[in-house]
Design a protein around this motif. Structure first.
Motif, short mmCIF file in Angstrom:
data_model
loop_
_atom_site.label_atom_id
_atom_site.label_comp_id
_atom_site.label_asym_id
_atom_site.label_seq_id
_atom_site.Cartn_x
_atom_site.Cartn_y
_atom_site.Cartn_z
N THR A 44 3.14 5.50 -23.42
CA THR A 44 3.07 4.76 -21.70
C THR A 44 1.90 5.16 -21.02
O THR A 44 1.35 6.23 -21.36
N THR A 45 1.43 4.21 -20.18
CA THR A 45 0.13 4.79 -19.40
C THR A 45 0.06 3.84 -18.10
O THR A 45 1.35 2.96 -17.92
N SER A 46 -0.79 4.22 -17.23
CA SER A 46 -0.60 3.54 -15.93
C SER A 46 -2.24 2.78 -15.68
O SER A 46 -3.22 3.59 -16.18
N VAL A 47 -2.34 1.72 -15.07
CA VAL A 47 -3.51 1.26 -14.50
C VAL A 47 -3.45 1.32 -12.86
O VAL A 47 -2.23 1.07 -12.22
N TYR A 48 -4.44 1.36 -12.11
CA TYR A 48 -4.38 1.51 -10.88
C TYR A 48 -5.06 0.36 -9.97
O TYR A 48 -6.04 -0.16 -10.55
N TYR A 49 -4.51 -0.02 -9.02
CA TYR A 49 -4.95 -1.32 -8.16
C TYR A 49 -4.74 -1.06 -6.92
O TYR A 49 -3.80 -0.25 -6.44
N ASP A 50 -5.19 -2.00 -5.90
CA ASP A 50 -4.99 -2.02 -4.46
C ASP A 50 -4.10 -2.86 -4.30
O ASP A 50 -4.27 -4.18 -4.72
N ARG A 51 -3.12 -2.78 -3.59
CA ARG A 51 -1.91 -4.06 -3.29
C ARG A 51 -2.41 -4.71 -1.71
O ARG A 51 -2.91 -4.06 -1.07
N ASP A 52 -2.38 -6.06 -2.11
CA ASP A 52 -2.72 -6.94 -1.11
C ASP A 52 -1.60 -7.45 -0.48
O ASP A 52 -0.50 -7.11 -0.76
N LYS A 53 -1.74 -8.10 0.69
CA LYS A 53 -0.96 -8.63 1.43
C LYS A 53 -0.28 -9.76 0.80
O LYS A 53 -1.23 -10.59 -0.14
N ARG A 54 0.89 -10.40 1.00
CA ARG A 54 1.29 -11.83 0.58
C ARG A 54 0.25 -12.79 1.22
O ARG A 54 0.16 -12.91 2.28
N PHE A 55 -0.09 -13.72 0.17
CA PHE A 55 -1.09 -14.58 1.09
C PHE A 55 -0.49 -15.71 1.45
O PHE A 55 -1.09 -16.51 2.39
N ALA A 56 0.88 -15.95 1.21
CA ALA A 56 1.50 -17.21 2.07
C ALA A 56 3.02 -16.76 1.95
O ALA A 56 3.65 -16.05 1.07
N GLY A 57 3.85 -17.48 2.90
CA GLY A 57 5.32 -17.22 2.71
C GLY A 57 5.66 -15.89 3.33
O GLY A 57 4.50 -15.04 3.59
N GLU A 58 6.96 -15.61 3.45
CA GLU A 58 7.46 -14.21 3.99
C GLU A 58 8.22 -13.50 2.86
O GLU A 58 8.34 -14.04 1.69
N SER A 59 8.32 -12.12 3.03
CA SER A 59 8.89 -11.19 2.01
C SER A 59 10.36 -11.90 1.67
O SER A 59 11.02 -12.33 2.48
N LYS A 60 10.70 -11.81 0.47
CA LYS A 60 12.06 -12.28 -0.09
C LYS A 60 12.81 -11.05 0.13
O LYS A 60 13.89 -10.95 -0.39
N TYR A 61 12.47 -9.94 0.55
CA TYR A 61 13.14 -8.55 0.34
C TYR A 61 13.39 -8.12 1.90
O TYR A 61 12.83 -7.35 2.34
N PRO A 62 14.19 -8.64 2.54
CA PRO A 62 14.40 -8.20 3.95
C PRO A 62 15.06 -6.76 3.97
O PRO A 62 15.49 -6.42 2.73
N LEU A 63 15.22 -6.22 4.97
CA LEU A 63 15.80 -4.91 5.07
C LEU A 63 17.03 -4.71 4.54
O LEU A 63 17.46 -3.70 3.60
N LYS A 64 17.75 -5.73 4.53
CA LYS A 64 19.30 -5.67 3.90
C LYS A 64 19.12 -5.40 2.38
O LYS A 64 19.63 -4.50 1.80
#
Ligand code: UDP
Ligand code: MG
Length: 318
Positions: free
Chosen positions: A200-220
């Protein structure tokens, strides 16, 4: 770098109400696949969109993209089964033909430019490659800190999971086939994948904002996900309860001594305040305990039913 035996790469993308992002996502992913095929890093590439019972035009769009774009495949689930289960459906189907499969969210918050890097790690012999976010600048203050708290909690409960890694990862066919042997319905892939255990290994990157639409993971949904994560992997909350019970019994011995002493030394009519206080306190603890136990019984109930994870309505293959 010339690769002797280039692989077939699959990219699995779960989609729930993602009509706003699909064209752009297809565009970006196709570009990456194109480039990698040209350079000979991969033999072929496919994008598997898994429609997780969307209520909008996501599936018709996927069907349209399947017509227009040589890379796009589609899987239509008969209803909404949630991100993790949709991902499993896609991984299972993709792993039947592909050598390695990458999972990524439809909103491309995770940087597609590290895909070639993931594939290179595969060539170096890694069968699981985690995409890990360097920073969470673009996430809201709230999301960043709740996530941090969650990772800490998981760690303290003894669940192996990769910090700042979501579901952006590459897995070999073999690793996916092993993953499929985990029959549980309360899926928390981030906790299961580290149990598979290949190199196993990892690669690293910067996470962006969603470029359109809303999060499908609301608080609930986030909270439910976190509760699932903890209770699917750890029985520590139950042990804690047990410990608490022992402490309470010890305290009650102390109180017994106090009661005996006051019985022999003076009148015991008073004491209403301490009584009422302990009734509430103990009652509260019992309720909390019942909640925790209930959580596990709920899990057993779901597992025992052994329901199918998903139902595929249609597959658009290449
Ligand atoms: N998703 C899904 N089923 C659901 C909810 C979400 O397949 O019931 C997908 C969604 O389309 C996206 C991914 O899961 O591709 C992650 O969702 P999102 O980006 O909204 O989550 P966030 O990044 O806000 O945590
Ligand atoms: Mg997202």
């Amino acid at each position: 770098m010339a690769i002797k035996d280039p692989i077939q790469l699959g990219i699995v993308v779960p989609c729930y109400n993602e009509e706003e992002v699909l064209f752009e996502t297809t565009d970006r992913l196709s570009k990456v696949l194109n480039r990698m095929i040209e350079t000979g890093e991969i033999k072929s590439g496919h994008i598997y969109y898994v429609n997780d019972g969307s209520k909008d035009q996501t599936w018709p769009l996927i069907a349209q993209l399947h017509q227009q774009n040589q890379y796009v495949c589609g899987v239509n689930l008969a209803g909404n089964v949630g991100h993790q289960n949709a991902l499993m459906a896609g991984l299972q189907i993709a792993s039947e033909v592909e050598d390695a499969v990458i999972s990524i969210d439809a909103d491309l918050q995770d940087d597609v430019e590290v895909i070639p890097e993931m594939v290179h790690k595969y060539y170096e012999g890694c069968e699981i490659v985690y995409g890990v976010r360097k920073e969470r600048k673009t996430d809201t203050f709230f999301k960043r800190n709740t996530a941090l708290l969650f990772y800490k909690l998981m760690k303290s409960l003894g669940v192996k999971s990769v910090y700042n890694h979501a579901d952006y990862r590459l897995m070999s066919r073999r690793a996916i086939h092993h993953l499929m042997k985990y029959r549980e319905r309360n899926l928390f892939l981030r906790g299961i994948v580290p149990l598979i255990g290949y190199q196993t290994t990892s690669v690293y990157y910067d996470r962006d904002k969603r470029f359109a639409g809303e999060s499908k993971y609301p608080l609930k949904k986030m909270l439910n996900f976190a509760i699932d994560g903890v209770t699917s992997f750890s029985i520590k909350p139950v042990r804690l309860l047990f410990l608490l019970g022992i402490i309470f019994i010890l305290i009650s011995f102390g109180i017994l001594i106090y009661v005996l002493v006051s019985y022999f030394t003076h009148n015991v009519v008073s004491g209403w305040s301490s009584l009422i206080l302990s009734i509430w306190f103990v009652g509260g603890c019992i309720l909390v305990g019942l909640g925790v136990v209930g959580e596990y019984i709920g899990k057993i109930y779901i597992e025992v039913k052994d329901r199918p994870r998903y139902n595929i309505e249609k597959i658009l293959q290449r």
